[in-house]
Structure formats: C-alpha cells, structure tokens
Design a protein around this motif. Sequence first.
Motif, PDB file in Angstrom:
ATOM      1  N   ASN A  13     -24.592 -52.299  -3.266  1.00 36.84           N
ATOM      2  CA  ASN A  13     -23.451 -52.742  -4.066  1.00 36.84           C
ATOM      3  C   ASN A  13     -23.140 -54.212  -3.776  1.00 36.84           C
ATOM      4  N   ASP A  16     -19.867 -55.000  -2.145  1.00 33.07           N
ATOM      5  CA  ASP A  16     -19.853 -54.648  -0.721  1.00 33.07           C
ATOM      6  C   ASP A  16     -20.639 -55.648   0.121  1.00 33.07           C
ATOM      7  N   ASN A  64     -25.689 -44.190   0.537  1.00 35.58           N
ATOM      8  CA  ASN A  64     -25.973 -43.917  -0.872  1.00 35.58           C
ATOM      9  C   ASN A  64     -26.580 -45.126  -1.570  1.00 35.58           C
ATOM     10  N   THR A  92     -20.642 -46.870   5.696  1.00 34.93           N
ATOM     11  CA  THR A  92     -20.649 -46.166   4.419  1.00 34.93           C
ATOM     12  C   THR A  92     -19.254 -45.775   3.973  1.00 34.93           C
ATOM     13  N   SER A  93     -19.161 -45.229   2.773  1.00 34.91           N
ATOM     14  CA  SER A  93     -17.868 -44.765   2.256  1.00 34.91           C
ATOM     15  C   SER A  93     -17.577 -43.339   2.674  1.00 34.91           C
ATOM     16  N   SER A  94     -18.600 -42.605   3.004  1.00 37.37           N
ATOM     17  CA  SER A  94     -18.441 -41.166   3.191  1.00 37.37           C
ATOM     18  C   SER A  94     -17.958 -40.812   4.586  1.00 37.37           C
ATOM     19  N   ARG A  95     -17.087 -39.807   4.643  1.00 33.39           N
ATOM     20  CA  ARG A  95     -16.714 -39.256   5.931  1.00 33.39           C
ATOM     21  C   ARG A  95     -17.053 -37.761   5.936  1.00 33.39           C
ATOM     22  N   GLU A  96     -17.950 -37.375   5.032  1.00 32.79           N
ATOM     23  CA  GLU A  96     -18.320 -35.970   4.946  1.00 32.79           C
ATOM     24  C   GLU A  96     -19.070 -35.568   6.208  1.00 32.79           C
ATOM     25  N   ASP A  99     -22.827 -35.703   6.261  1.00 33.51           N
ATOM     26  CA  ASP A  99     -23.408 -37.043   6.349  1.00 33.51           C
ATOM     27  C   ASP A  99     -23.359 -37.569   7.782  1.00 33.51           C
ATOM     28  N   ARG A 113     -17.012 -45.521   8.857  1.00 30.88           N
ATOM     29  CA  ARG A 113     -16.625 -45.340   7.466  1.00 30.88           C
ATOM     30  C   ARG A 113     -15.829 -46.568   7.041  1.00 30.88           C
ATOM     31  N   LYS A 114     -16.304 -47.223   5.995  1.00 32.47           N
ATOM     32  CA  LYS A 114     -15.645 -48.434   5.552  1.00 32.47           C
ATOM     33  C   LYS A 114     -14.246 -48.119   5.033  1.00 32.47           C
ATOM     34  N   PRO A 115     -13.225 -48.703   5.619  1.00 33.92           N
ATOM     35  CA  PRO A 115     -11.871 -48.441   5.122  1.00 33.92           C
ATOM     36  C   PRO A 115     -11.619 -49.165   3.801  1.00 33.92           C
ATOM     37  N   VAL A 116     -10.620 -48.680   3.041  1.00 31.13           N
ATOM     38  CA  VAL A 116     -10.309 -49.299   1.754  1.00 31.13           C
ATOM     39  C   VAL A 116      -9.663 -50.671   1.952  1.00 31.13           C
ATOM     40  N   GLY A 117      -8.724 -50.755   2.884  1.00 26.78           N
ATOM     41  CA  GLY A 117      -8.022 -52.022   3.107  1.00 26.78           C
ATOM     42  C   GLY A 117      -8.938 -53.056   3.760  1.00 26.78           C
ATOM     43  N   PHE A 118      -8.940 -54.264   3.224  1.00 28.72           N
ATOM     44  CA  PHE A 118      -9.876 -55.269   3.710  1.00 28.72           C
ATOM     45  C   PHE A 118      -9.563 -55.676   5.153  1.00 28.72           C
TER      46      PHE A 118
ATOM     47  N   SER B  61     -15.356 -39.088  -2.789  1.00 30.43           N
ATOM     48  CA  SER B  61     -15.217 -39.822  -1.535  1.00 30.43           C
ATOM     49  C   SER B  61     -16.097 -41.068  -1.533  1.00 30.43           C
ATOM     50  N   HIS B  62     -17.265 -40.956  -2.136  1.00 28.63           N
ATOM     51  CA  HIS B  62     -18.173 -42.095  -2.165  1.00 28.63           C
ATOM     52  C   HIS B  62     -17.810 -43.092  -3.244  1.00 28.63           C
ATOM     53  N   ARG B  65     -13.957 -44.784  -3.716  1.00 27.46           N
ATOM     54  CA  ARG B  65     -13.466 -45.680  -2.673  1.00 27.46           C
ATOM     55  C   ARG B  65     -14.104 -47.062  -2.749  1.00 27.46           C
ATOM     56  N   ARG B  69     -12.244 -50.862  -2.439  1.00 24.29           N
ATOM     57  CA  ARG B  69     -12.484 -51.867  -1.400  1.00 24.29           C
ATOM     58  C   ARG B  69     -12.683 -53.231  -2.032  1.00 24.29           C
ATOM     59  N   ASP B  72      -9.268 -54.626  -3.283  1.00 28.57           N
ATOM     60  CA  ASP B  72      -8.433 -55.109  -2.180  1.00 28.57           C
ATOM     61  C   ASP B  72      -9.019 -56.370  -1.541  1.00 28.57           C
TER      62      ASP B  72
END
Lengths: 140, 278
Positions: A13, A16, A64, A92-96, A99, A113-118, B61-62, B65, B69, B72
């Motif tokens: 991405n 990212d 992914n 990654t984005s996943s916390r499954e 994975d 796991r990459k957090p949403v907030g920068f 979840s993938h 999100r 990111r 933000d």
Amino acid sequence: MNKKKHILLVEDNRDDVDLTIMALEKCDIVNEVKVARDGDEALSMLYDTEEEPELPVLVLLDINMPKINGFEVLKEIRGNERTRRLPVVILTSSREVQDIHRGYDLGANSYIRKPVGFESFVEAVRNLGRYWLKWNESPV
Amino acid sequence: MESWLLIIRNVHDETILYEQLNQALQEIRKLNASLEQKVKDRTRELEATNRELEAFAYSVSHDLRAPLRGIDGFSLALLEKYGDQLDHKGKDYLNRIRAATRKMGSLIDDILSLSRIATASLQKKPVDITVMSRDIFQSLREKEPERAAEMHISDDVKVTGDPGLLRVAMQNLIDNAWKFSSQQDVIRIDIARERNGSETRIAIRDNGVGFNMKYYNKLFTMFQRLHSGREFPGTGIGLATVQRIVNRHSGRLWAESEVGKGSAFYMVLPDHTETSQE
C-alpha cells in the motif's frame, strides 16, 4: 554501528509506505529504506541478484499483499541458510489470533499491529527503531 | 356364549389398538429422524454463516483500518508541514478529521471484539469475580488517580464461566459504573452476590447519573447510547458486548435505574452445581 545497513520495508500500500517512511524520519532513523511493493519483489531483492546482495538490518513485513503474501516471504527467509537469522518484524493491520500465531510459528521476531492514530504509529516505530537498530545485536 | 364373544371382540379391539399404536410409534420415529436431519441441516447452515461472519470481521480488521491510518497520517502531515498556510479554522477542520478517524478506528475495534465474542469457543472454569473486579477497579484508579472512588465487594462472588469473556463483561460493567458516576464527588461501586428465590445473581450498583427506564429497550442494543458523547464518551457497544457474553453463558442480564439515582445491573449465570441438581 548498524547505521549503514538498510531496512527492507515490504508493503504493497503506497500510503502505508509513505506513512512508514514519514514515521521513520520523525524518529530520526537514518538507515536507508528499501521498499518492496509485494512479496515477489521482496524475494527478488533478497535473493535474485548476480552477486550476493547486502542483507538488510531489519525487515518490516506486511502480511496481506497480492501474489506472494508476507507469510510466504517469511517462510522463504527462514528456510534459506543465508537469511534465516534475519530480524523480521511483522507490521500489519490485523490482530487476528490466527495471523499472530502463524507469524510466530513461521519465525517472526516480533508482531506489531499498526495503530490507526499516526502519533501512536510513530511511537511504535520509535520503539522498534530503538530496539532493533540500537540495542539488538544484529546477526548479520 | 355371549361372554366368549365379548372376549373375542375385546381381543380384536386390542389387536387394532396395538396396530394403531405401532403405526403411531413408527410415525413418531420417522418424524424424529426427519427432525434430527433438519437440526443437522440447520446447524450446518448456521456454521457456514458463522464462518462467513468471521471472514467478514477479518476483512474489516484489515481493509477498513488501512485507509483510516492514511487519513489520520496525512492530515497530521498537512498540519505539521503546511500548518502555516492554514488559518485557525482550517487547522480546526483537520483536527476534526483526525478525531473522527480515531473514533472510527475504535468503533472498528469494538465491532471486531464483539464479533470475536460471538464466535469464541467457551471454556468454563471456576471464576473469582471478587478478585477480578478488584483488579479492574485498581487499574481504573491508576488511570484516574485524581478521582475519589470506592468499591465494595463481598469476598464470595464466584461463578462458573469463561474467564476471558467474563473479564470483558466485568470490565465493561465496572468501566460504565465508573464513567457514569464521574460527576459525583465520590464514585461508589457496589458488587454483591445476592440470593433471589432459587437463583444467585451478581449485582453491580453505582451512584451515577442513571438512566430513564423509558429507554430501557435501547440499553443493550449495539451503537445505541442513552447519553451524549460530549457528556460521557463511548461507542455504545459495551453493554451489547456484556449482553452477548451473558447470552453465550445461557445467563440473564437486566438493569434497573432512575435518573440521578444510580444504576443497578444484574447478572445470573447458570452454575455447575445448580444445573446438576436440576
């Protein structure tokens, strides 16, 4: 000591990629960052060159991705004599759970796991850098 | 002679009766078999739906999100690198974009954990609610040390259930008790094990703002909130989560409250010892 060695960022991405580089810059991590845009590219950067390519000090690996995903890349890295000790951090984005388990089972050194907030992401990258680039004794 | 005839007729009747009975029995067996088949089919359908839901949660979840990111991160980059070209209003808009992004991030996380609760396998063990609650309360105190708060809990609150899920439930209930009492001088939370007729319930009471019982039907519904986000922040998923956990234990959950007079939440979990007596 490790300053000259590069970091291999495996991420498909573009946003990212830019965000991760922005975060690394913010943390004053000066290592060169080489970017592989998918698993296939990562593998060719690690193996497919005339002379043996210099190994990165750290691999930041997304899961992914199209074609060859992060798990397959990790499997390849651990299965190869030359790269099997390479520090690999899954980013990654996943916390499954499946994975996370799969990542460790395949020999990941860490799973973030990459957090949403920068800001949180920068904080994670700062800790990553401090640990893997400063304190950790590199096998390479 | 007549009595003989009577006997013969009786025997004849009995034979018919017996045949009828036999027929009925066979029908019941057939019905039973088809019912079992139906249950099997339904179960398979439900399992397939469950798997689909899991796959859905996984992709949420993938995939949801990652763009967040980006929103933000690049908003912050705009603020930091081009902030001098923006006036106060422009900066405010960017900050609002960032706040909304984070909010959506936590909503996604909440939906995910809710869906995990629905599909997680239940591992029932003895669980000490007393120890668990004190632990949860302690970490709330550490998070907000400036708040005056007290919790009373008897030593005997023990149940049988899934320790992980019950911790999530107690965490939500105690978090709520704390949050909705935060306007009081002293936060007061009482947890007790109470005998009510033949069942034992756990009661969680607080001295908070309470709620209007008129809106009770919204209390345990996902994303439904009875207070504004400005007054009490939250995603409106906590009590829906608790409800689901209690459902998974085949238990019951309900609440009583009055505006300004605190709330009481009651939880009944079927116990091993009680079910074995039934």
